[in-house]
Design an enzyme around this catalytic site. Structure first.
Site, PDB file in Angstrom:
ATOM      1  N   HIS A 223       0.846  -0.897  -0.178  1.00  0.00           N
ATOM      2  CA  HIS A 223       0.013  -0.012   0.382  1.00  0.00           C
ATOM      3  C   HIS A 223       0.851   1.590   0.678  1.00  0.00           C
ATOM      4  CE1 HIS A 223      -3.115   3.189  -0.044  1.00  0.00           C
ATOM      5  NE2 HIS A 223      -3.685   1.887   1.822  1.00  0.00           N
ATOM      6  N   HIS A 262      -2.348  -2.641  -9.560  1.00  0.00           N
ATOM      7  CA  HIS A 262      -2.948  -2.073  -8.690  1.00  0.00           C
ATOM      8  C   HIS A 262      -4.361  -2.534  -8.662  1.00  0.00           C
ATOM      9  CE1 HIS A 262      -6.114   0.827  -7.077  1.00  0.00           C
ATOM     10  NE2 HIS A 262      -4.875   1.234  -6.640  1.00  0.00           N
ATOM     11  N   ASP A 313       2.766   5.410  -6.514  1.00  0.00           N
ATOM     12  CA  ASP A 313       3.478   5.575  -5.778  1.00  0.00           C
ATOM     13  C   ASP A 313       5.079   5.612  -6.957  1.00  0.00           C
ATOM     14  OD1 ASP A 313       2.670   5.274  -3.121  1.00  0.00           O
ATOM     15  OD2 ASP A 313       1.917   3.466  -3.902  1.00  0.00           O
TER      16      ASP A 313
HETATM   17  N1  COA Z   1       5.441  -7.044 -10.268  1.00  0.00           N
HETATM   18  C1  COA Z   1       5.246  -7.992 -10.201  1.00  0.00           C
HETATM   19  N2  COA Z   1       4.271  -8.717 -10.506  1.00  0.00           N
HETATM   20  C2  COA Z   1       2.958  -7.921 -10.450  1.00  0.00           C
HETATM   21  C3  COA Z   1       3.543  -6.646  -9.733  1.00  0.00           C
HETATM   22  C4  COA Z   1       4.180  -6.521  -9.866  1.00  0.00           C
HETATM   23  N3  COA Z   1       4.297  -4.589  -8.735  1.00  0.00           N
HETATM   24  N4  COA Z   1       1.826  -6.848  -9.749  1.00  0.00           N
HETATM   25  C5  COA Z   1       1.128  -7.266  -9.857  1.00  0.00           C
HETATM   26  N5  COA Z   1       1.728  -8.616 -10.560  1.00  0.00           N
HETATM   27  C6  COA Z   1       1.642  -9.694 -10.791  1.00  0.00           C
HETATM   28  C7  COA Z   1       0.681 -10.793  -9.884  1.00  0.00           C
HETATM   29  O1  COA Z   1       2.134 -11.398  -9.461  1.00  0.00           O
HETATM   30  C8  COA Z   1      -0.304 -11.670 -10.307  1.00  0.00           C
HETATM   31  O2  COA Z   1       0.561 -12.396 -11.383  1.00  0.00           O
HETATM   32  P1  COA Z   1       0.114 -14.131 -11.673  1.00  0.00           P
HETATM   33  O3  COA Z   1      -1.124 -13.411 -12.529  1.00  0.00           O
HETATM   34  O4  COA Z   1       0.946 -14.353 -12.481  1.00  0.00           O
HETATM   35  O5  COA Z   1      -0.036 -14.618  -9.908  1.00  0.00           O
HETATM   36  C9  COA Z   1      -1.209 -10.519 -11.588  1.00  0.00           C
HETATM   37  O6  COA Z   1      -0.325  -9.265 -11.834  1.00  0.00           O
HETATM   38  C10 COA Z   1      -2.049 -10.418 -11.496  1.00  0.00           C
HETATM   39  O7  COA Z   1      -2.123  -9.260 -10.093  1.00  0.00           O
HETATM   40  P2  COA Z   1      -2.468  -9.756  -8.571  1.00  0.00           P
HETATM   41  O8  COA Z   1      -2.305 -10.610  -8.003  1.00  0.00           O
HETATM   42  O9  COA Z   1      -3.826 -10.239  -8.819  1.00  0.00           O
HETATM   43  O10 COA Z   1      -2.683  -8.174  -8.049  1.00  0.00           O
HETATM   44  P3  COA Z   1      -3.432  -7.728  -7.062  1.00  0.00           P
HETATM   45  O11 COA Z   1      -4.620  -6.947  -7.154  1.00  0.00           O
HETATM   46  O12 COA Z   1      -3.897  -8.791  -6.039  1.00  0.00           O
HETATM   47  O13 COA Z   1      -2.471  -6.905  -5.720  1.00  0.00           O
HETATM   48  C11 COA Z   1      -0.994  -5.121  -5.560  1.00  0.00           C
HETATM   49  C12 COA Z   1      -2.095  -5.450  -6.084  1.00  0.00           C
HETATM   50  C13 COA Z   1      -1.119  -2.970  -6.024  1.00  0.00           C
HETATM   51  C14 COA Z   1      -0.700  -5.357  -4.411  1.00  0.00           C
HETATM   52  C15 COA Z   1       0.350  -5.740  -6.483  1.00  0.00           C
HETATM   53  O14 COA Z   1       0.362  -4.276  -7.900  1.00  0.00           O
HETATM   54  C16 COA Z   1       1.204  -4.983  -6.010  1.00  0.00           C
HETATM   55  O15 COA Z   1       1.865  -6.076  -5.014  1.00  0.00           O
HETATM   56  N6  COA Z   1       2.568  -4.137  -6.439  1.00  0.00           N
HETATM   57  C17 COA Z   1       3.259  -3.887  -5.993  1.00  0.00           C
HETATM   58  C18 COA Z   1       3.343  -2.545  -5.005  1.00  0.00           C
HETATM   59  C19 COA Z   1       2.338  -1.368  -4.878  1.00  0.00           C
HETATM   60  O16 COA Z   1       3.380  -0.929  -5.571  1.00  0.00           O
HETATM   61  N7  COA Z   1       1.421  -1.237  -3.913  1.00  0.00           N
HETATM   62  C20 COA Z   1       0.877   0.306  -4.120  1.00  0.00           C
HETATM   63  C21 COA Z   1      -0.352  -0.014  -5.037  1.00  0.00           C
HETATM   64  S1  COA Z   1      -1.165   1.344  -5.298  1.00  0.00           S
END
Ligand code: COA
Length: 376
Positions: A223, A262, A313
């Site tokens: 987050h 996201h 971010d």
């Molecule tokens: N880096 C690498 N892979 C990513 C990724 C990232 N930042 N964000 C998503 N993915 C991948 C996931 O591993 C998943 O892959 P899979 O289908 O092979 O398992 C796919 O993309 C779908 O993502 P998902 O896990 O469904 O996204 P989510 O909605 O559960 O999670 C976040 C959203 C923000 C938690 C996630 O994108 C993340 O951890 N981002 C990095 C942290 C960040 O920048 N947070 C700020 C958010 S505003």
């Protein structure tokens, strides 16, 4: 029987309540606060006006804004007791822990803590909003062995924050970039920290408690903590020309790339183009393009290879770095902004409250007898 129950892990796709504070439209990558496009607010208003908007539903007129600014400026100072507590914090405490504890302390000092009437919650929200930057700045300076700088009531909100952190107010381009970041961070529907704050408010706990819970949820790198993680990541990459190789190695390890992805936006975060524009302004002001050039390579390769877009971010991290803030201050700055969204949601929650209490689908042991100690 359990197949019939639809468990939504992470509450993905669940509408938990109605809200009129903001709207995310992932299909058009857009975001509105009380009906106004966030990009328009960035260009045509400032953070103080947006704070008022989030709390009151309308933009302030000149008299309302002047009264609000007067009130905010009058409430900035930290009590001597809170300053003493800040002095006792461990020097290596994370600033997110410091601001979380400081606001918890403010809750103990506030004369209206227990009054959760709408009017009192609004007054307390304003006090939290006014004091939080002073607490972030004071905790930062004390952790560096410097004396806190008292707020200056002659300065607007953003200028005063720089004054309290650095002892000077930077060029107006820097203030504008910071102000834009504060607008963009202010509110974003039912994100994890806002939902945490609403859940706490739904128990009829006070607004300080809800904000403290919001801060706790915001700290994590999935987050708000991502803006710090982005900058640590950018610093790990020696130069823009090796950024692609660095990223591909990360793909090999299936590691998360911070500042990308996201839960709601799957084809681009509405806030990124505006923040990127102002991060580029910062790169020009400072004369250092390394971070933006490295960022451009990462964004291109992430999109080509993973179809994943950057989130707010990603440009906010380097923008804050270029403004001169230490990396651990990035998420506390986000706190100073999101206090507006959290408290607007707390007011909305309490205006039509129902305790937030979902169900869990039990997957543990069937009910069984407690064995005697000798039989375990
Ligand atoms: N880096 C690498 N892979 C990513 C990724 C990232 N930042 N964000 C998503 N993915 C991948 C996931 O591993 C998943 O892959 P899979 O289908 O092979 O398992 C796919 O993309 C779908 O993502 P998902 O896990 O469904 O996204 P989510 O909605 O559960 O999670 C976040 C959203 C923000 C938690 C996630 O994108 C993340 O951890 N981002 C990095 C942290 C960040 O920048 N947070 C700020 C958010 S505003």
């Amino acid at each position: 029987m359990s197949e019939a129950i639809d468990v939504r892990k992470g509450l993905v796709g669940v509408y938990a309540d109605e809200s009129s504070v903001s709207k995310v439209m992932p299909e058009t990558n857009s975001l509105t606060y009380r009906g106004y496009a966030v990009q328009d607010l960035c260009e045509q208003s400032n953070f103080e006006e947006v704070a008022w908007l989030l709390w009151n539903g309308e933009l302030p007129n000149a008299a309302q804004l002047a009264a609000f600014q007067k009130e905010e400026r009058a409430n900035r100072a930290l009590s001597p007791a809170l300053l003493r507590v800040l002095r006792d914090f461990p020097k290596d405490a994370h600033p997110m822990d410091a601001i979380r504890t400081a606001i918890s302390f403010m809750g103990m000092e506030d004369p209206e803590t227990a009054d959760i009437s709408d009017a009192a919650q609004r007054r307390k929200s304003l006090r939290i909003f006014a004091k939080a930057p002073a607490a972030v700045a004071a905790a930062h300076r004390l952790s560096k062995g410097m004396e806190p700088i008292a707020p200056d009531a002659a300065l607007p909100f953003c200028e005063n924050f720089f004054h309290m952190v650095f002892g000077r107010v930077p060029a107006k381009e820097v203030i504008k970039a910071f102000d834009v970041s504060m607008i963009l961070y202010a509110e974003h529907t039912f994100n994890a920290s806002t939902f945490a704050a609403r859940t706490i408010a739904s128990t009829m706990a006070d607004v300080h408690a809800a904000v403290v819970g919001g801060i706790a949820a915001l700290k994590g790198p999935l987050h708000g903590g991502a803006n710090e993680a982005v900058m640590h990541m950018l610093k790990e990459i020696p130069s823009p020309d090796v950024a692609e190789a660095w990223l591909r190695e990360r793909f090999d390890h299936k590691a998360l790339v911070m500042g990308f992805g996201h839960r709601v936006y799957k084809s681009g975060d509405s806030r990124v183009p505006t923040m990127k524009k102002y991060a580029e302004v910062m790169a020009d002001v400072v004369g250092d393009k390394r971070w933006m050039n490295t960022s451009a390579v990462l964004a291109r390769v992430m999109l080509e290879e993973k179809r994943i877009h950057p989130n707010l971010d990603f440009p906010a991290g380097p923008a804050y770095y270029l403004m001169g803030f230490d990396i651990p201050m990035f998420t506390p700055i986000f706190v100073c902004s999101r206090i507006t969204g959290w408290t607007a949601h707390v007011l909305e929650q309490l205006a039509d409250n129902r305790l937030i209490r979902p169900l869990s689908l039990y997957t543990g042991e069937e009910q069984r007898a407690v064995p005697a100690m000798s039989a375990r």
